[in-house]
Design an enzyme around this catalytic site. Structure first.
Site, short mmCIF file in Angstrom:
data_model
loop_
_atom_site.label_atom_id
_atom_site.label_comp_id
_atom_site.label_asym_id
_atom_site.label_seq_id
_atom_site.Cartn_x
_atom_site.Cartn_y
_atom_site.Cartn_z
N PHE A 128 0.82 -1.22 0.00
CA PHE A 128 0.00 0.00 0.00
C PHE A 128 0.84 1.27 0.00
O PHE A 128 0.37 2.34 -0.38
CB PHE A 128 -0.97 -0.01 1.20
CG PHE A 128 -0.39 0.46 2.50
CD1 PHE A 128 -0.61 1.76 2.95
CD2 PHE A 128 0.37 -0.39 3.29
CE1 PHE A 128 -0.09 2.19 4.17
CE2 PHE A 128 0.89 0.03 4.51
CZ PHE A 128 0.66 1.32 4.95
N LYS A 129 2.11 1.16 0.39
CA LYS A 129 2.97 2.34 0.42
C LYS A 129 3.11 2.96 -0.98
O LYS A 129 3.36 4.15 -1.12
CB LYS A 129 4.36 1.99 0.97
CG LYS A 129 4.36 1.25 2.31
CD LYS A 129 3.91 2.12 3.45
CE LYS A 129 3.71 1.35 4.74
NZ LYS A 129 4.85 1.08 5.53
N ASP A 130 2.94 2.12 -2.02
CA ASP A 130 3.02 2.64 -3.40
C ASP A 130 1.98 3.72 -3.66
O ASP A 130 2.18 4.60 -4.49
CB ASP A 130 2.79 1.51 -4.42
CG ASP A 130 3.97 0.56 -4.51
OD1 ASP A 130 5.11 1.02 -4.41
OD2 ASP A 130 3.73 -0.64 -4.67
#
Length: 497
Positions: free
Chosen positions: A111-113
């Site tokens: 999810f950091k993307d």
């Protein structure tokens, strides 16, 4: 009207959005927060017809008011493009009575993307707006996912360098391989002998070192952060909660103004704080369900009103949540303290000095929208196995923590009517051994990449490019150091004597 940002520890420090993005952390060690949370000026009917990119613009323009429409749209379009493997960027998948918001379709399958694809563009635009001549040095601690996503975002971006510290024995083999094989002349990855909290504290100390800042400035550098302490990370995360709500409405799952629950597996508190901000912008979210693993410092906080990091640090199968100092919680504490910077600073001083603080009963009352719980390692594995056996859908360990806590919430509250979105924060391919072990112990004898192939087969899911490209990739980063050597290692990489 321009929205200004202030430090959670000093009401007198005020900056624009672009200055907050560049600084990362306030001078006094506080975090930047908007002076007030804006409200969305689009109806759910309007949002329902928007693409992810269009939704991102409508949300982010309310926070980044010193960016022009052209600047912001350029950043958004450069971020949310073909590096995501689905057109909708963040698809919703229904499984066993809940809606999984898949946040792992970017280039590093976590999810950091969602935020780190856009942060480099926001930062470079901010640097231009503020006539910054220095190279920006991104300094980041990671518990596994932020590191690779930040490295991928900033690799070979002109005018930047990126240094990532990670706990040498505290990330999954796939996570480590993703980081240490990272290409780009401006990238540097360092394993530390310590845990994530020590890495994060070490990074914060470097940020607060005025002498070192002066040495770097003389050499043409200035620090910024890609951790979720940077407001440029937090604002893009609000977008996917707005998008998820609008899509549920567009698909006829919920009616107009119908409230939903959101479950978030939580370590540093940024991802669930983004959901809280979305709620305060006007999205009808009922409960914010905060899911912890065995490092249950947040569960204990929501239960007792005392935040206490004085406990054993547990290494779990959900390493991105192996955190005892949840940095972003400070933004919530500041808010429930009545935006009182002095009061918040006292709490943070107590945390730094004694490892704990206790909020007042009046502050605790303001946490009614939150529900906290945790799952044990055994329960996490059970959730993966049960969901797979029931539906064929395979989730990673972090998402399984959220699923387990959701089931505890249902048992505690009997709230079976509220539609629920579970933030699915990483691809199961990122944690293949833990995931496959949970499904069946017979897979234990396989190598990491044999497990990848088997997971693809039994889940009927294509192996992501992020995994394929590291099968044979060369290890480029081999530096390991002690925690107290972190400043020295930074200077060596930057050739600052």
């Amino acid at each position: 009207m321009e929205l200004m940002y202030t430090s959670t520890r000093n009401a007198n420090e005020k900056v624009t959005a672009s200055q907050a993005i560049l600084k990362g952390l306030a001078e006094d060690g506080g975090l930047f927060v908007p002076e007030q949370l804006p409200t969305l000026d689009k109806t759910v009917d309007e949002l329902a017809g928007m693409t992810y990119q269009e939704t991102a613009y409508e949300v982010m323009k309310k926070f980044l008011t010193d960016f022009t429409e052209e600047e912001l749209k350029n950043c958004i379009n450069a971020a949310y493009d073909s590096k995501f493997d689905t057109e909708e960027i963040a698809p919703l998948v229904q499984a066993d009575g809940a809606y999984y918001l898949e946040l792992f379709h970017g280039s590093t399958i976590a999810f950091k993307d969602m935020a780190l694809s856009i942060l480099p563009h926001l930062m470079i635009t901010s640097a231009r707006k503020n006539q910054v001549k220095n190279d920006i040095v991104i300094l980041t601690a990671t518990s596994g996912d932020t590191g690779k996503a930040a490295l991928a975002g900033f690799a070979d971006v002109k005018g930047t360098k990126i240094i990532v510290f990670y706990p040498k024995n505290g990330v999954s083999p796939i996570q480590e391989k993703q980081m240490v094989t990272q290409k780009g002349d401006n990238t540097f990855v360092v394993g530390i002998h310590g845990n994530f909290d020590q890495a994060q504290t070490g990074v914060k100390k470097i940020f607060g070192d005025k002498e070192m800042a002066a040495e770097l400035a003389a050499a043409g550098y200035q620090f910024s952060s890609a951790n979720s302490i940077n407001i440029g990370r937090l604002v893009p995360q609000i977008v996917y909660y707005v998008y998820a709500y609008a899509k549920l409405y567009a698909n006829g799952v919920i009616g107009k103004d119908e409230r939903i629950n959101v479950v978030v597996p939580t370590g540093n508190f940024g991802n669930i704080l983004a959901a809280f901000y979305a709620k305060n912008m006007g999205i009808p979210i009922a409960k914010l369900i905060c899911a912890s693993n065995e490092n249950k410092v947040l569960y204990d906080f929501f239960t007792t009103g005392t935040y206490d990091k004085n406990r054993e640090f547990m290494l779990t199968s959900s390493p991105s949540m192996d955190i005892l100092i949840s940095s972003n919680l400070e933004r919530l504490i500041y808010r429930i303290a009545g935006n009182d910077a002095a009061k918040n600073a006292d709490f943070m001083k107590a945390l730094n000095t004694n490892g704990k603080y206790e909020i007042t009963p009046a502050m605790k009352e303001q946490l009614a929208d939150f529900y906290g719980n945790y799952t044990s390692e055994e329960e996490t594995a059970e959730e993966i196995r049960n969901l797979y056996e029931k539906t064929g859908y395979i989730i990673d360990t972090h998402t399984a923590v959220a699923t387990g806590v959701y089931h505890k919430y249902l048992k505690d509250t009997k709230d079976t009517d509220t539609k629920t979105v579970i933030a699915s924060t990483a691809s199961p391919f990122k944690f293949t051994r833990s995931v496959m072990d949970a499904i069946d112990k017979k897979y234990d004898a396989m190598t990491d990449f044999e497990l990848v192939d088997e997971l693809s087969k039994i889940g009927n899911v294509k192996i992501p490019n992020a995994i394929e490209e590291i099968r044979t990739a060369e290890v480029r980063h081999k530096t390991v150091c002690e925690v107290d050597e972190m400043p020295k290692v930074v200077k060596e990489f930057l050739n600052v004597k």
